[in-house]
Motif scaffolding. Sequence first.
Motif, short mmCIF file in Angstrom:
data_model
loop_
_atom_site.label_atom_id
_atom_site.label_comp_id
_atom_site.label_asym_id
_atom_site.label_seq_id
_atom_site.Cartn_x
_atom_site.Cartn_y
_atom_site.Cartn_z
N PRO A 229 22.89 32.31 -28.08
CA PRO A 229 23.88 31.84 -29.06
C PRO A 229 25.07 32.79 -29.18
CG PRO A 229 21.66 31.67 -29.95
CD PRO A 229 21.54 32.42 -28.66
N SER A 230 24.76 34.09 -29.07
CA SER A 230 25.81 35.11 -29.23
C SER A 230 26.62 35.34 -27.97
CB SER A 230 25.16 36.43 -29.65
OG SER A 230 24.23 36.84 -28.66
N TRP A 231 26.16 34.79 -26.86
CA TRP A 231 26.79 35.05 -25.55
C TRP A 231 26.97 33.70 -24.87
CZ3 TRP A 231 28.16 39.89 -23.67
CH2 TRP A 231 28.52 39.96 -22.31
N ASN A 232 28.03 32.99 -25.30
CA ASN A 232 28.11 31.59 -24.90
C ASN A 232 29.52 31.06 -25.12
OD1 ASN A 232 27.17 29.10 -24.03
ND2 ASN A 232 25.35 29.16 -25.35
N VAL A 233 29.76 29.84 -24.66
CA VAL A 233 31.02 29.14 -24.93
C VAL A 233 30.68 27.85 -25.65
CG1 VAL A 233 32.24 30.12 -22.95
CG2 VAL A 233 30.98 27.99 -22.67
N TYR A 234 31.59 27.45 -26.54
CA TYR A 234 31.36 26.26 -27.36
C TYR A 234 32.61 25.38 -27.35
CZ TYR A 234 27.38 28.94 -29.03
OH TYR A 234 26.21 29.68 -29.09
N GLU A 235 32.36 24.08 -27.26
CA GLU A 235 33.46 23.12 -27.29
C GLU A 235 33.91 22.92 -28.72
OE1 GLU A 235 34.60 18.60 -25.73
OE2 GLU A 235 32.55 19.36 -25.54
N CYS A 236 35.22 22.83 -28.90
CA CYS A 236 35.80 22.67 -30.23
C CYS A 236 36.30 21.24 -30.46
CB CYS A 236 36.93 23.69 -30.44
SG CYS A 236 36.37 25.40 -30.29
N LYS A 237 36.87 21.00 -31.60
CA LYS A 237 37.27 19.65 -32.01
C LYS A 237 38.27 19.02 -31.05
CE LYS A 237 39.10 17.21 -36.07
NZ LYS A 237 39.59 17.38 -37.47
N ASP A 238 39.14 19.84 -30.45
CA ASP A 238 40.18 19.33 -29.56
C ASP A 238 39.76 19.30 -28.10
OD1 ASP A 238 40.05 22.04 -29.32
OD2 ASP A 238 42.20 22.42 -29.62
N GLY A 239 38.47 19.51 -27.82
CA GLY A 239 38.00 19.47 -26.44
C GLY A 239 38.19 20.78 -25.69
N THR A 288 33.93 21.19 -35.46
CA THR A 288 34.57 20.78 -36.72
C THR A 288 36.02 21.25 -36.84
OG1 THR A 288 33.78 22.76 -37.88
CG2 THR A 288 32.35 20.80 -37.90
N ARG A 289 36.44 22.18 -35.96
CA ARG A 289 37.82 22.69 -36.01
C ARG A 289 38.33 22.88 -34.58
NH1 ARG A 289 37.35 27.74 -40.20
NH2 ARG A 289 39.60 27.91 -39.74
N THR A 290 39.63 22.98 -34.44
CA THR A 290 40.21 23.16 -33.11
C THR A 290 39.95 24.58 -32.62
OG1 THR A 290 42.37 23.95 -33.89
CG2 THR A 290 42.06 21.54 -33.67
N ARG A 291 40.09 24.75 -31.32
CA ARG A 291 39.87 26.08 -30.72
C ARG A 291 40.78 27.12 -31.34
NH1 ARG A 291 42.38 27.26 -25.01
NH2 ARG A 291 44.18 27.18 -26.41
N ASP A 292 42.07 26.81 -31.45
CA ASP A 292 43.01 27.81 -31.96
C ASP A 292 42.75 28.13 -33.42
OD1 ASP A 292 44.06 27.79 -29.45
OD2 ASP A 292 45.98 26.87 -29.97
N ASP A 293 42.31 27.13 -34.19
CA ASP A 293 41.94 27.39 -35.59
C ASP A 293 40.76 28.35 -35.66
OD1 ASP A 293 43.93 25.84 -36.66
OD2 ASP A 293 42.66 24.10 -37.05
N TRP A 294 39.75 28.07 -34.83
CA TRP A 294 38.58 28.94 -34.82
C TRP A 294 38.95 30.36 -34.39
CZ3 TRP A 294 34.53 28.59 -37.48
CH2 TRP A 294 33.85 27.39 -37.71
N PHE A 295 39.79 30.47 -33.37
CA PHE A 295 40.15 31.80 -32.89
C PHE A 295 40.92 32.59 -33.95
CE2 PHE A 295 43.09 34.76 -30.79
CZ PHE A 295 42.17 35.59 -30.17
N ALA A 296 41.86 31.92 -34.62
CA ALA A 296 42.63 32.60 -35.66
C ALA A 296 41.70 33.11 -36.76
CB ALA A 296 43.67 31.65 -36.25
#
Length: 389
Positions: A229-239, A288-296
């Motif tokens: 879980p800690s070492w992974n990639v996850y898809e966000c709301k915007d694909g 539940t959120r876009t990639r850029d939202d999550w990153f910010a």
Amino acid sequence: MATALEGIKVIEMGTFGPSNLATGWLGDMGADVIMVESPANRAMNATYREGGRTRAVRSRNKRSIVLDLRQQEARDVLHQLAKGADVLVEANRPGIAKRLGFDYETLSAINPRIIVCSVTGYGQSGPYSQIPGHGLVWEATAGWLQMQGQGYGNTGGDYTGRPWLNYFNLPDMKGSSNTMVSILLALYAREKVGVGQYLDLALFDGVIAVKDPAGVPPEGDGAFTHVRPSWNVYECKDGKYIAFAAGEEVQWRNLCEAIGMPELAKDRGASEQREQEIIKIFDKTFKTRTRDDWFAHMSQWDTEVAKVNTIDEAKNDPQVKSRGIHVEVVGDHGQRETQYGNPFKLSKTPGRAVHTRAPRLGEHTDQILAEIGYTKAKISHLRQIKAAI
């Protein structure tokens, strides 16, 4: 301002990617790099010879002279060049340099201070030394393809054990750096001992050197041996995707707190079944959120997080722009293109990412011949017999 390698003259023989990149870096740092090119090199396609994208990147900050080393008079030119050179880098199968007169024994007799670096796949010795190849075969021999198929280091494997191919060309990337480092070490050593030396640089050696010396992947439940879980990639709301490498306990705890699930922090190092359950929870959460939202949001929580950029996004990423890793180059006809910048950040002797564009084939033949003492009549003769072009 002076550059770090100002006054160093390098002769480049061959069109091998890792050696070309290494000599390109030497040119970035101020060395005078002269490409001795062949009029009949089967390894060069028309696009490269005529100035395509690959040549533009690999050959910037260099000069070009074309010599037909099958002729003795062309070899005489090369030997004259070698008299004033510091380094010669060649990337040919073992034996070719000696046959064409630019092996270390020949050149060191002409110039004892010269450093000759041979860049090959398997090196100058061993049962595989004459086998040609690219990164895939050296990774295969070194065990990397099999390790990737087992999913070691989260390198993209499908965990079936079937050898796994990916875009990351470890031998070339590692080999370029090893080539440059070896040359710089030899230049430093020359200041101590007064003479040059021979460098046998094998890309395969570099791949083996970064592996576990025991020759097997680490055992146990280490953070880098399978997807967690800690070492992974996850898809966000915007694909798009976000990546985490929260291998340490504090980073994992921060990750859990950042997404509002601090109770999951206690599950670090839990069973594989529990980890798979958490991954499913994270899969839903990050959608539940876009990639850029999550990153910010996540980048404020002191945990290892990154946007999974496309190549175009990486080019325009603010971190890339702030570091000057990409630069815009203007060609002879006004065309613009982006190239890699100078990765070496020296405060007092900085490099110059692109101070001259890549030369046309043989563009500097007359200039270089004149510099080493050839008269116009001698240059005309060499051109007439096609020893130089």
